[in-house]
Motif scaffolding. Structure first.
Motif, PDB file in Angstrom:
ATOM      1  N   ARG A  22       0.831  -1.213   0.000  1.00 51.01           N
ATOM      2  CA  ARG A  22       0.000   0.000   0.000  1.00 51.01           C
ATOM      3  C   ARG A  22       0.863   1.259   0.000  1.00 51.01           C
ATOM      4  N   ARG A  23       1.930   1.263   0.790  1.00 54.79           N
ATOM      5  CA  ARG A  23       2.812   2.430   0.895  1.00 54.79           C
ATOM      6  C   ARG A  23       3.616   2.654  -0.372  1.00 54.79           C
ATOM      7  N   ALA A  24       4.223   1.594  -0.889  1.00 55.01           N
ATOM      8  CA  ALA A  24       5.183   1.722  -1.992  1.00 55.01           C
ATOM      9  C   ALA A  24       4.571   1.500  -3.370  1.00 55.01           C
ATOM     10  N   GLY A  25       3.391   0.898  -3.414  1.00 51.85           N
ATOM     11  CA  GLY A  25       2.761   0.629  -4.700  1.00 51.85           C
ATOM     12  C   GLY A  25       3.358  -0.567  -5.424  1.00 51.85           C
ATOM     13  N   ARG A  26       4.132  -1.358  -4.709  1.00 48.09           N
ATOM     14  CA  ARG A  26       4.753  -2.567  -5.260  1.00 48.09           C
ATOM     15  C   ARG A  26       5.040  -3.512  -4.106  1.00 48.09           C
ATOM     16  N   MET A  27       5.279  -4.759  -4.443  1.00 41.68           N
ATOM     17  CA  MET A  27       5.672  -5.714  -3.413  1.00 41.68           C
ATOM     18  C   MET A  27       7.161  -5.548  -3.119  1.00 41.68           C
ATOM     19  N   PRO A  28       7.591  -5.864  -1.907  1.00 39.95           N
ATOM     20  CA  PRO A  28       9.007  -5.719  -1.572  1.00 39.95           C
ATOM     21  C   PRO A  28       9.859  -6.797  -2.242  1.00 39.95           C
ATOM     22  N   SER A  29      11.117  -6.455  -2.457  1.00 41.02           N
ATOM     23  CA  SER A  29      12.071  -7.471  -2.909  1.00 41.02           C
ATOM     24  C   SER A  29      12.270  -8.464  -1.767  1.00 41.02           C
ATOM     25  N   VAL A  30      12.930  -9.553  -2.051  1.00 36.53           N
ATOM     26  CA  VAL A  30      13.172 -10.551  -0.998  1.00 36.53           C
ATOM     27  C   VAL A  30      14.037  -9.937   0.103  1.00 36.53           C
ATOM     28  N   ALA A  33      11.847  -7.676   2.094  1.00 35.89           N
ATOM     29  CA  ALA A  33      10.946  -8.491   2.903  1.00 35.89           C
ATOM     30  C   ALA A  33      11.671  -9.029   4.134  1.00 35.89           C
ATOM     31  N   ALA A  34      12.919  -9.430   3.971  1.00 37.05           N
ATOM     32  CA  ALA A  34      13.690  -9.930   5.112  1.00 37.05           C
ATOM     33  C   ALA A  34      13.801  -8.846   6.184  1.00 37.05           C
ATOM     34  N   ASP A  35      14.141  -7.623   5.782  1.00 35.72           N
ATOM     35  CA  ASP A  35      14.231  -6.515   6.738  1.00 35.72           C
ATOM     36  C   ASP A  35      12.875  -6.226   7.367  1.00 35.72           C
ATOM     37  N   LEU A  36      11.848  -6.175   6.543  1.00 34.51           N
ATOM     38  CA  LEU A  36      10.499  -5.860   6.987  1.00 34.51           C
ATOM     39  C   LEU A  36       9.980  -6.879   7.996  1.00 34.51           C
ATOM     40  N   LYS A  42      17.996 -13.472   3.311  1.00 40.83           N
ATOM     41  CA  LYS A  42      17.068 -13.501   2.182  1.00 40.83           C
ATOM     42  C   LYS A  42      16.489 -14.900   2.010  1.00 40.83           C
ATOM     43  N   GLY A  43      17.272 -15.920   2.342  1.00 42.69           N
ATOM     44  CA  GLY A  43      16.789 -17.300   2.244  1.00 42.69           C
ATOM     45  C   GLY A  43      15.614 -17.547   3.172  1.00 42.69           C
ATOM     46  N   ALA A  44      15.709 -17.027   4.386  1.00 42.04           N
ATOM     47  CA  ALA A  44      14.606 -17.173   5.343  1.00 42.04           C
ATOM     48  C   ALA A  44      13.371 -16.435   4.839  1.00 42.04           C
ATOM     49  N   ALA A  45      13.577 -15.251   4.277  1.00 41.50           N
ATOM     50  CA  ALA A  45      12.454 -14.481   3.726  1.00 41.50           C
ATOM     51  C   ALA A  45      11.807 -15.235   2.572  1.00 41.50           C
ATOM     52  N   PHE A  46      12.615 -15.833   1.718  1.00 46.11           N
ATOM     53  CA  PHE A  46      12.095 -16.596   0.587  1.00 46.11           C
ATOM     54  C   PHE A  46      11.215 -17.744   1.075  1.00 46.11           C
ATOM     55  N   LYS A  47      11.658 -18.432   2.130  1.00 45.21           N
ATOM     56  CA  LYS A  47      10.889 -19.551   2.675  1.00 45.21           C
ATOM     57  C   LYS A  47       9.558 -19.075   3.264  1.00 45.21           C
ATOM     58  N   VAL A  48       9.578 -17.939   3.961  1.00 42.67           N
ATOM     59  CA  VAL A  48       8.335 -17.398   4.525  1.00 42.67           C
ATOM     60  C   VAL A  48       7.387 -16.995   3.403  1.00 42.67           C
ATOM     61  N   ASP A  61       2.064 -12.927  -9.322  1.00 47.29           N
ATOM     62  CA  ASP A  61       1.509 -12.573 -10.624  1.00 47.29           C
ATOM     63  C   ASP A  61       2.467 -12.973 -11.738  1.00 47.29           C
ATOM     64  N   ALA A  62       2.158 -12.613 -12.956  1.00 44.54           N
ATOM     65  CA  ALA A  62       2.959 -13.027 -14.115  1.00 44.54           C
ATOM     66  C   ALA A  62       4.376 -12.458 -14.079  1.00 44.54           C
ATOM     67  N   THR A  63       4.581 -11.323 -13.401  1.00 47.14           N
ATOM     68  CA  THR A  63       5.912 -10.715 -13.345  1.00 47.14           C
ATOM     69  C   THR A  63       6.741 -11.216 -12.177  1.00 47.14           C
ATOM     70  N   GLY A  64       6.168 -12.054 -11.337  1.00 47.05           N
ATOM     71  CA  GLY A  64       6.934 -12.614 -10.233  1.00 47.05           C
ATOM     72  C   GLY A  64       6.485 -12.074  -8.946  1.00 47.05           C
TER      73      GLY A  64
END
Length: 64
Positions: A22-30, A33-36, A42-48, A61-64
């Protein structure tokens, strides 16, 4: 895929990602997301993120 997360934990993490979206208008990178989510790698974030996708809490979505 490691230790199972409680539904409450998954909900909190999905809400944090949604708030970023909502804030950034996009999903966070991995890495973002780890920081957030307070994760140390990043591996732990990917698993979550994968667990959230499997639970249907977030969609890819189609772009990842």
């Amino acid at each position: 895929m490691g230790k199972p997360l409680s539904s409450q934990s998954l909900s909190k993490r999905a809400a944090a990602l949604a708030a970023f979206h909502r804030r950034a208008g996009r999903m966070p990178s991995v890495a973002e997301a780890a920081d957030l989510l307070g994760l140390r790698s990043k591996g732990a974030a990917f698993k979550v993120i994968a667990k959230l996708q499997a639970a249907g809490a977030i969609l890819k979505d189609a772009t990842g």
